[in-house]
Design a protein around this motif. Structure first.
Motif, PDB file in Angstrom:
ATOM      1  N   SER A   1       0.826  -1.215   0.000  1.00 26.85           N
ATOM      2  CA  SER A   1       0.000   0.000   0.000  1.00 26.85           C
ATOM      3  C   SER A   1       0.853   1.255   0.000  1.00 26.85           C
ATOM      4  O   SER A   1       1.982   1.261   0.491  1.00 26.85           O
ATOM      5  CB  SER A   1      -0.929   0.024   1.221  1.00 26.85           C
ATOM      6  OG  SER A   1      -1.792  -1.090   1.234  1.00 26.85           O
ATOM      7  N   LEU A   2       0.262   2.326  -0.528  1.00 20.62           N
ATOM      8  CA  LEU A   2       0.853   3.657  -0.490  1.00 20.62           C
ATOM      9  C   LEU A   2      -0.087   4.563   0.286  1.00 20.62           C
ATOM     10  O   LEU A   2      -1.258   4.692  -0.069  1.00 20.62           O
ATOM     11  CB  LEU A   2       1.051   4.199  -1.911  1.00 20.62           C
ATOM     12  CG  LEU A   2       1.492   5.670  -2.014  1.00 20.62           C
ATOM     13  CD1 LEU A   2       2.901   5.851  -1.440  1.00 20.62           C
ATOM     14  CD2 LEU A   2       1.436   6.143  -3.465  1.00 20.62           C
ATOM     15  N   SER A   3       0.423   5.188   1.348  1.00 19.36           N
ATOM     16  CA  SER A   3      -0.384   6.062   2.196  1.00 19.36           C
ATOM     17  C   SER A   3       0.273   7.427   2.279  1.00 19.36           C
ATOM     18  O   SER A   3       1.508   7.535   2.272  1.00 19.36           O
ATOM     19  CB  SER A   3      -0.527   5.479   3.602  1.00 19.36           C
ATOM     20  OG  SER A   3      -1.025   4.156   3.544  1.00 19.36           O
ATOM     21  N   VAL A   4      -0.537   8.477   2.372  1.00 24.86           N
ATOM     22  CA  VAL A   4       0.000   9.841   2.412  1.00 24.86           C
ATOM     23  C   VAL A   4      -0.604  10.620   3.574  1.00 24.86           C
ATOM     24  O   VAL A   4      -1.760  10.393   3.948  1.00 24.86           O
ATOM     25  CB  VAL A   4      -0.282  10.597   1.092  1.00 24.86           C
ATOM     26  CG1 VAL A   4       0.413   9.919  -0.075  1.00 24.86           C
ATOM     27  CG2 VAL A   4      -1.778  10.714   0.830  1.00 24.86           C
ATOM     28  N   PRO A   5       0.170  11.560   4.154  1.00 29.30           N
ATOM     29  CA  PRO A   5      -0.377  12.443   5.176  1.00 29.30           C
ATOM     30  C   PRO A   5      -1.498  13.283   4.584  1.00 29.30           C
ATOM     31  O   PRO A   5      -1.390  13.772   3.448  1.00 29.30           O
ATOM     32  CB  PRO A   5       0.825  13.312   5.576  1.00 29.30           C
ATOM     33  CG  PRO A   5       2.024  12.535   5.141  1.00 29.30           C
ATOM     34  CD  PRO A   5       1.600  11.809   3.914  1.00 29.30           C
ATOM     35  N   ASN A   6      -2.567  13.461   5.343  1.00 32.40           N
ATOM     36  CA  ASN A   6      -3.723  14.209   4.861  1.00 32.40           C
ATOM     37  C   ASN A   6      -4.309  14.979   6.031  1.00 32.40           C
ATOM     38  O   ASN A   6      -5.121  14.458   6.780  1.00 32.40           O
ATOM     39  CB  ASN A   6      -4.756  13.248   4.270  1.00 32.40           C
ATOM     40  CG  ASN A   6      -6.001  13.975   3.782  1.00 32.40           C
ATOM     41  OD1 ASN A   6      -5.895  14.939   3.039  1.00 32.40           O
ATOM     42  ND2 ASN A   6      -7.170  13.523   4.223  1.00 32.40           N
ATOM     43  N   GLY A   7      -3.827  16.226   6.197  1.00 35.18           N
ATOM     44  CA  GLY A   7      -4.266  16.991   7.361  1.00 35.18           C
ATOM     45  C   GLY A   7      -3.731  16.356   8.620  1.00 35.18           C
ATOM     46  O   GLY A   7      -2.524  16.234   8.820  1.00 35.18           O
ATOM     47  N   SER A   8      -4.623  15.892   9.484  1.00 32.32           N
ATOM     48  CA  SER A   8      -4.215  15.216  10.719  1.00 32.32           C
ATOM     49  C   SER A   8      -4.438  13.710  10.614  1.00 32.32           C
ATOM     50  O   SER A   8      -4.350  13.006  11.618  1.00 32.32           O
ATOM     51  CB  SER A   8      -4.997  15.778  11.915  1.00 32.32           C
ATOM     52  OG  SER A   8      -6.387  15.581  11.729  1.00 32.32           O
ATOM     53  N   ASP A   9      -4.716  13.215   9.415  1.00 31.43           N
ATOM     54  CA  ASP A   9      -4.974  11.796   9.201  1.00 31.43           C
ATOM     55  C   ASP A   9      -3.956  11.210   8.234  1.00 31.43           C
ATOM     56  O   ASP A   9      -3.121  11.929   7.664  1.00 31.43           O
ATOM     57  CB  ASP A   9      -6.387  11.581   8.647  1.00 31.43           C
ATOM     58  CG  ASP A   9      -7.467  12.024   9.624  1.00 31.43           C
ATOM     59  OD1 ASP A   9      -7.451  11.515  10.760  1.00 31.43           O
ATOM     60  OD2 ASP A   9      -8.293  12.863   9.259  1.00 31.43           O
ATOM     61  N   LEU A  10      -4.037   9.902   8.049  1.00 35.88           N
ATOM     62  CA  LEU A  10      -3.199   9.207   7.088  1.00 35.88           C
ATOM     63  C   LEU A  10      -4.124   8.454   6.142  1.00 35.88           C
ATOM     64  O   LEU A  10      -4.960   7.651   6.576  1.00 35.88           O
ATOM     65  CB  LEU A  10      -2.251   8.226   7.797  1.00 35.88           C
ATOM     66  CG  LEU A  10      -1.229   7.514   6.903  1.00 35.88           C
ATOM     67  CD1 LEU A  10      -0.237   8.521   6.316  1.00 35.88           C
ATOM     68  CD2 LEU A  10      -0.476   6.455   7.695  1.00 35.88           C
ATOM     69  N   LEU A  11      -3.987   8.714   4.842  1.00 33.30           N
ATOM     70  CA  LEU A  11      -4.913   8.180   3.852  1.00 33.30           C
ATOM     71  C   LEU A  11      -4.202   7.218   2.910  1.00 33.30           C
ATOM     72  O   LEU A  11      -3.181   7.560   2.321  1.00 33.30           O
ATOM     73  CB  LEU A  11      -5.515   9.329   3.048  1.00 33.30           C
ATOM     74  CG  LEU A  11      -6.515   8.970   1.952  1.00 33.30           C
ATOM     75  CD1 LEU A  11      -7.816   8.456   2.562  1.00 33.30           C
ATOM     76  CD2 LEU A  11      -6.789  10.197   1.076  1.00 33.30           C
TER      77      LEU A  11
ATOM     78  N   VAL B   1      -7.772  -1.111   1.931  1.00 34.62           N
ATOM     79  CA  VAL B   1      -8.592  -0.565   0.859  1.00 34.62           C
ATOM     80  C   VAL B   1      -8.157   0.853   0.539  1.00 34.62           C
ATOM     81  O   VAL B   1      -7.962   1.681   1.424  1.00 34.62           O
ATOM     82  CB  VAL B   1     -10.083  -0.569   1.275  1.00 34.62           C
ATOM     83  CG1 VAL B   1     -10.946   0.019   0.171  1.00 34.62           C
ATOM     84  CG2 VAL B   1     -10.517  -1.985   1.606  1.00 34.62           C
ATOM     85  N   GLY B   2      -7.995   1.147  -0.768  1.00 32.26           N
ATOM     86  CA  GLY B   2      -7.648   2.491  -1.189  1.00 32.26           C
ATOM     87  C   GLY B   2      -8.722   3.483  -0.785  1.00 32.26           C
ATOM     88  O   GLY B   2      -9.912   3.206  -0.888  1.00 32.26           O
ATOM     89  N   GLY B   3      -8.309   4.673  -0.315  1.00 27.09           N
ATOM     90  CA  GLY B   3      -9.259   5.674   0.152  1.00 27.09           C
ATOM     91  C   GLY B   3      -9.580   5.544   1.625  1.00 27.09           C
ATOM     92  O   GLY B   3     -10.363   6.329   2.160  1.00 27.09           O
ATOM     93  N   ARG B   4      -8.975   4.593   2.305  1.00 30.78           N
ATOM     94  CA  ARG B   4      -9.269   4.359   3.721  1.00 30.78           C
ATOM     95  C   ARG B   4      -8.303   5.133   4.608  1.00 30.78           C
ATOM     96  O   ARG B   4      -7.109   5.219   4.330  1.00 30.78           O
ATOM     97  CB  ARG B   4      -9.156   2.868   4.028  1.00 30.78           C
ATOM     98  CG  ARG B   4      -9.541   2.482   5.454  1.00 30.78           C
ATOM     99  CD  ARG B   4      -9.394   0.991   5.668  1.00 30.78           C
ATOM    100  NE  ARG B   4      -9.754   0.597   7.009  1.00 30.78           N
ATOM    101  CZ  ARG B   4     -10.981   0.291   7.407  1.00 30.78           C
ATOM    102  NH1 ARG B   4     -11.961   0.321   6.525  1.00 30.78           N
ATOM    103  NH2 ARG B   4     -11.249  -0.060   8.641  1.00 30.78           N
TER     104      ARG B   4
ATOM    105  N   ILE C   1      -3.911   5.782  -0.539  1.00 33.91           N
ATOM    106  CA  ILE C   1      -4.367   6.241  -1.853  1.00 33.91           C
ATOM    107  C   ILE C   1      -4.181   5.191  -2.946  1.00 33.91           C
ATOM    108  O   ILE C   1      -4.700   5.361  -4.052  1.00 33.91           O
ATOM    109  CB  ILE C   1      -3.670   7.557  -2.272  1.00 33.91           C
ATOM    110  CG1 ILE C   1      -2.156   7.366  -2.399  1.00 33.91           C
ATOM    111  CG2 ILE C   1      -4.013   8.667  -1.302  1.00 33.91           C
ATOM    112  CD1 ILE C   1      -1.453   8.570  -3.007  1.00 33.91           C
ATOM    113  N   ASP C   2      -3.449   4.112  -2.657  1.00 31.32           N
ATOM    114  CA  ASP C   2      -3.304   3.063  -3.662  1.00 31.32           C
ATOM    115  C   ASP C   2      -2.812   1.790  -3.001  1.00 31.32           C
ATOM    116  O   ASP C   2      -2.173   1.832  -1.943  1.00 31.32           O
ATOM    117  CB  ASP C   2      -2.315   3.483  -4.755  1.00 31.32           C
ATOM    118  CG  ASP C   2      -2.533   2.727  -6.059  1.00 31.32           C
ATOM    119  OD1 ASP C   2      -3.460   1.893  -6.122  1.00 31.32           O
ATOM    120  OD2 ASP C   2      -1.786   2.973  -7.027  1.00 31.32           O
TER     121      ASP C   2
END
Length: 285
Positions: free
Chosen positions: A132-142, A158-161, A144-145
């Motif tokens: 999985s690939l996850s990115v910082p998103n504000g104060s969360d971690l998302l 799951v992507g988008g989680r 994206i793939d």
């Protein structure tokens, strides 16, 4: 998707303090009585009310989670359906596919996904495990793939989680490498023990120091019994900034840390190289 989710979260934070609103993990929280004045802010609250485990929500549930008047929620839901941002599911509502399509157009995430995608697929094949690939998103971690082999799909993300920060390898990596953006005081009150191995708040600071020193994070059944994970940072080609986490999850019984870590680091370096090539190509007149 990350850019759109962050827009919705900002709208929600305009009316909810740290203990109000709806958490991204799908847990319902009580509204604190304040509501944004703008139509856009209220629409953002409705879209943000959907958590990871919510396939659909009723009008009553949306009203309780947003704190917006029921008649207003109903009216805005009809407008969002007309714009294809929501879909009707019987007497319930669910997020529309247009949200996903818009999210994929976010430039930063799109470029990173483009550079990472072939490496995700190669890693999943080579390691026979979800990647999985996850990115910082504000104060969360998302997330994206992701890519995974069929028989190991149960361990995939799951992507988008939105990912738990304290109990997952990419989450702990992000806490360790972005301490200013992710101060421990923020997630600590909401830290829930996912398994008996999940680190408690008093043990997490020492773990984060270790992650900073070794530049990778692990999760040995801290998030889900029977599964372990490893995450390494993906860095920018020029300043070495932390862009996201590349992670592999596998059944603990077949987990091979040295082999997985080597493969992840090689893939991460390749992503950085691909990003440099993409940037150079775009800079050409």
């Amino acid at each position: 998707m990350a850019a759109l989710v962050e827009t919705h979260r900002r709208a929600r934070r305009a009316c909810c303090d740290d203990r109000g609103g709806t958490r991204g993990n799908g847990e319902e929280a009580r509204p604190n009585g304040r509501s944004p004045k703008s139509v856009l802010g209220k629409a953002g609250l409705i879209l943000s009310a959907f958590g990871d485990g919510d396939l659909s929500l009723s009008l009553t549930e949306l009203t309780a989670r947003t704190g917006v008047a029921k008649a207003t929620v109903h009216r805005l839901c009809q407008d969002l359906i007309a714009c294809e941002l929501l879909e009707r599911d019987g007497s319930h509502y669910r997020l529309g596919l247009l949200l996903y399509a818009i999210g994929l157009r976010a430039p930063r995430q799109r470029t990173l996904r483009h550079a990472t995608r072939p490496l995700l697929e190669n890693l999943a094949q080579a390691l026979d495990s979800p990647v999985s690939l996850s990115v910082p998103n504000g104060s969360d971690l998302l997330c994206i793939d992701n890519a995974d082999r069929h028989r190991n799909r149960a361990g995939a993300t799951v992507g988008g989680r939105l990912l738990q920060l304290h109990s997952t390898a990419p989450g702990k990596l992000t806490l360790a490498l972005l301490p200013d953006q992710y101060p421990l005081a923020r997630p600590a009150p909401r830290m829930r023990r996912m398994t008996a191995r999940t680190l408690t708040a008093d043990r997490l600071p020492e773990e984060l120091l270790r992650i900073q020193e070794q530049d990778y994070a692990t999760d040995f059944e801290e998030h889900r019994l029977g599964y372990s994970a490893v995450a390494v940072p993906v860095r920018g080609p020029h300043d070495g900034a932390y862009l996201g986490a590349l992670s592999v999850v596998a059944a603990t019984a077949r987990h091979n840390l040295p082999r997985t870590l080597t493969a992840l680091r090689t893939a991460s370096e390749a992503v950085t190289t691909r990003l440099a090539v993409i940037e150079a190509y775009r800079a050409e007149p």
